[in-house]
Design a protein around this motif. Structure first.
Motif, PDB file in Angstrom:
ATOM      1  N   UNK A 232       0.823  -1.197   0.000  1.00 56.15           N
ATOM      2  CA  UNK A 232       0.000   0.000   0.000  1.00 56.15           C
ATOM      3  C   UNK A 232       0.864   1.257   0.000  1.00 56.15           C
ATOM      4  N   UNK A 233       1.841   1.281   0.903  1.00 61.28           N
ATOM      5  CA  UNK A 233       2.735   2.424   1.008  1.00 61.28           C
ATOM      6  C   UNK A 233       4.183   1.936   0.921  1.00 61.28           C
ATOM      7  N   UNK A 234       4.832   2.166  -0.227  1.00 68.18           N
ATOM      8  CA  UNK A 234       6.231   1.757  -0.345  1.00 68.18           C
ATOM      9  C   UNK A 234       7.137   2.638   0.527  1.00 68.18           C
ATOM     10  N   UNK A 235       8.317   2.141   0.795  1.00 69.95           N
ATOM     11  CA  UNK A 235       9.285   2.818   1.651  1.00 69.95           C
ATOM     12  C   UNK A 235       9.479   4.284   1.284  1.00 69.95           C
ATOM     13  N   UNK A 236       9.561   4.590   0.014  1.00 66.20           N
ATOM     14  CA  UNK A 236       9.855   5.943  -0.433  1.00 66.20           C
ATOM     15  C   UNK A 236       8.799   6.987  -0.101  1.00 66.20           C
ATOM     16  N   UNK A 237       7.605   6.582   0.282  1.00 66.61           N
ATOM     17  CA  UNK A 237       6.563   7.549   0.621  1.00 66.61           C
ATOM     18  C   UNK A 237       6.705   8.134   2.023  1.00 66.61           C
TER      19      UNK A 237
ATOM     20  N   UNK B 202       8.230  10.241   4.809  1.00 67.03           N
ATOM     21  CA  UNK B 202       9.133  11.379   4.820  1.00 67.03           C
ATOM     22  C   UNK B 202      10.088  11.433   6.009  1.00 67.03           C
ATOM     23  N   UNK B 203       9.875  10.585   7.015  1.00 65.97           N
ATOM     24  CA  UNK B 203      10.642  10.709   8.258  1.00 65.97           C
ATOM     25  C   UNK B 203      11.728   9.655   8.409  1.00 65.97           C
ATOM     26  N   UNK B 204      12.383   9.330   7.318  1.00 69.67           N
ATOM     27  CA  UNK B 204      13.501   8.402   7.403  1.00 69.67           C
ATOM     28  C   UNK B 204      13.127   7.010   6.958  1.00 69.67           C
ATOM     29  N   UNK B 205      14.036   6.085   7.138  1.00 66.85           N
ATOM     30  CA  UNK B 205      13.770   4.726   6.674  1.00 66.85           C
ATOM     31  C   UNK B 205      12.553   4.133   7.380  1.00 66.85           C
ATOM     32  N   UNK B 206      11.675   3.578   6.587  1.00 66.56           N
ATOM     33  CA  UNK B 206      10.475   2.909   7.106  1.00 66.56           C
ATOM     34  C   UNK B 206      10.197   1.744   6.183  1.00 66.56           C
ATOM     35  N   UNK B 207       9.921   0.595   6.765  1.00 68.88           N
ATOM     36  CA  UNK B 207       9.566  -0.557   5.946  1.00 68.88           C
ATOM     37  C   UNK B 207       8.278  -0.264   5.197  1.00 68.88           C
ATOM     38  N   UNK B 208       8.079  -0.912   4.064  1.00 65.70           N
ATOM     39  CA  UNK B 208       6.801  -0.722   3.362  1.00 65.70           C
ATOM     40  C   UNK B 208       5.649  -1.247   4.219  1.00 65.70           C
ATOM     41  N   UNK B 209       4.482  -0.699   3.983  1.00 69.99           N
ATOM     42  CA  UNK B 209       3.276  -1.176   4.648  1.00 69.99           C
ATOM     43  C   UNK B 209       2.491  -1.999   3.632  1.00 69.99           C
ATOM     44  N   UNK B 210       2.303  -3.272   3.940  1.00 72.52           N
ATOM     45  CA  UNK B 210       1.602  -4.195   3.058  1.00 72.52           C
ATOM     46  C   UNK B 210       0.137  -4.241   3.492  1.00 72.52           C
ATOM     47  N   UNK B 211      -0.755  -3.973   2.549  1.00 72.10           N
ATOM     48  CA  UNK B 211      -2.185  -4.004   2.814  1.00 72.10           C
ATOM     49  C   UNK B 211      -2.674  -5.440   2.791  1.00 72.10           C
TER      50      UNK B 211
END
Length: 168
Positions: free
Chosen positions: A144-149, A151-160
């Motif tokens: 749903x939300x890939x890592x690049x979206x 804005x606050x640093x590295x975050x794993x993607x969110x899988x729906x």
């Protein structure tokens, strides 16, 4: 319900529970911790689509926060699930999820649920996979939300995870 769950009461959170929910989320070390203010608001504004598990003294030991999606009114979005460390491994998260979905299904006509899970969160993957199996529902997964979206640093993607239709 197991014997370990029999001592618990599952109901709607109250504003007075907000601090405890924040502490349980903080101590989970797995959730993105929101501000304490947001947990107070959640307990006020989304109590009808959330659930709390209470011990024999009425103290919160686990919770699920959720809301009905405005653009998909038959879909419950599960925001966070957490159980106090001392109560994990007793099936409380599954009991919370089953109870919440049954209640929200009856009150709001919900026929499906969605949640997002970061890769590697095996406890959540198992919880929602087992829920789909118990209810004979289809389970779809997509990023749903890939890592690049974020804005606050590295975050794993969110899988729906999309589960439904549910027959409640």
């Amino acid at each position: 319900m197991t014997a370990a769950q029999a001592d618990l009461q599952i109901d709607r959170p109250a504003v007075a529970d907000g601090a405890a929910l924040w502490r349980i989320a903080r101590d989970s070390k797995a959730l993105d911790l929101n501000s304490s203010y947001s947990y107070l608001l959640w307990c006020r504004d989304f109590a009808g689509t959330s659930a709390v598990a209470r011990d024999e003294h009425g103290e919160p030991v686990g919770f699920i926060t959720g809301y009905v999606r405005p653009d998909r009114p038959r879909t419950l979005l599960v925001w966070q699930v957490a159980v106090d460390d001392a109560y994990r491994g007793r099936g409380i998260a599954a009991a919370l999820l089953d109870g919440l979905v049954a209640r929200v299904g009856g009150e709001y006509g919900v026929t499906g649920i969605e949640t997002t899970i970061t890769p590697g969160n095996t406890a959540s993957e198992r919880l929602f996979g087992a829920f789909a199996e118990r209810h004979g529902a289809h389970l779809e997964r997509e990023v749903l939300f890939p890592t690049g979206l974020f804005p606050d640093g590295p975050h794993d993607p969110e899988v729906l995870y999309r589960i439904g239709p549910l027959s409640l």
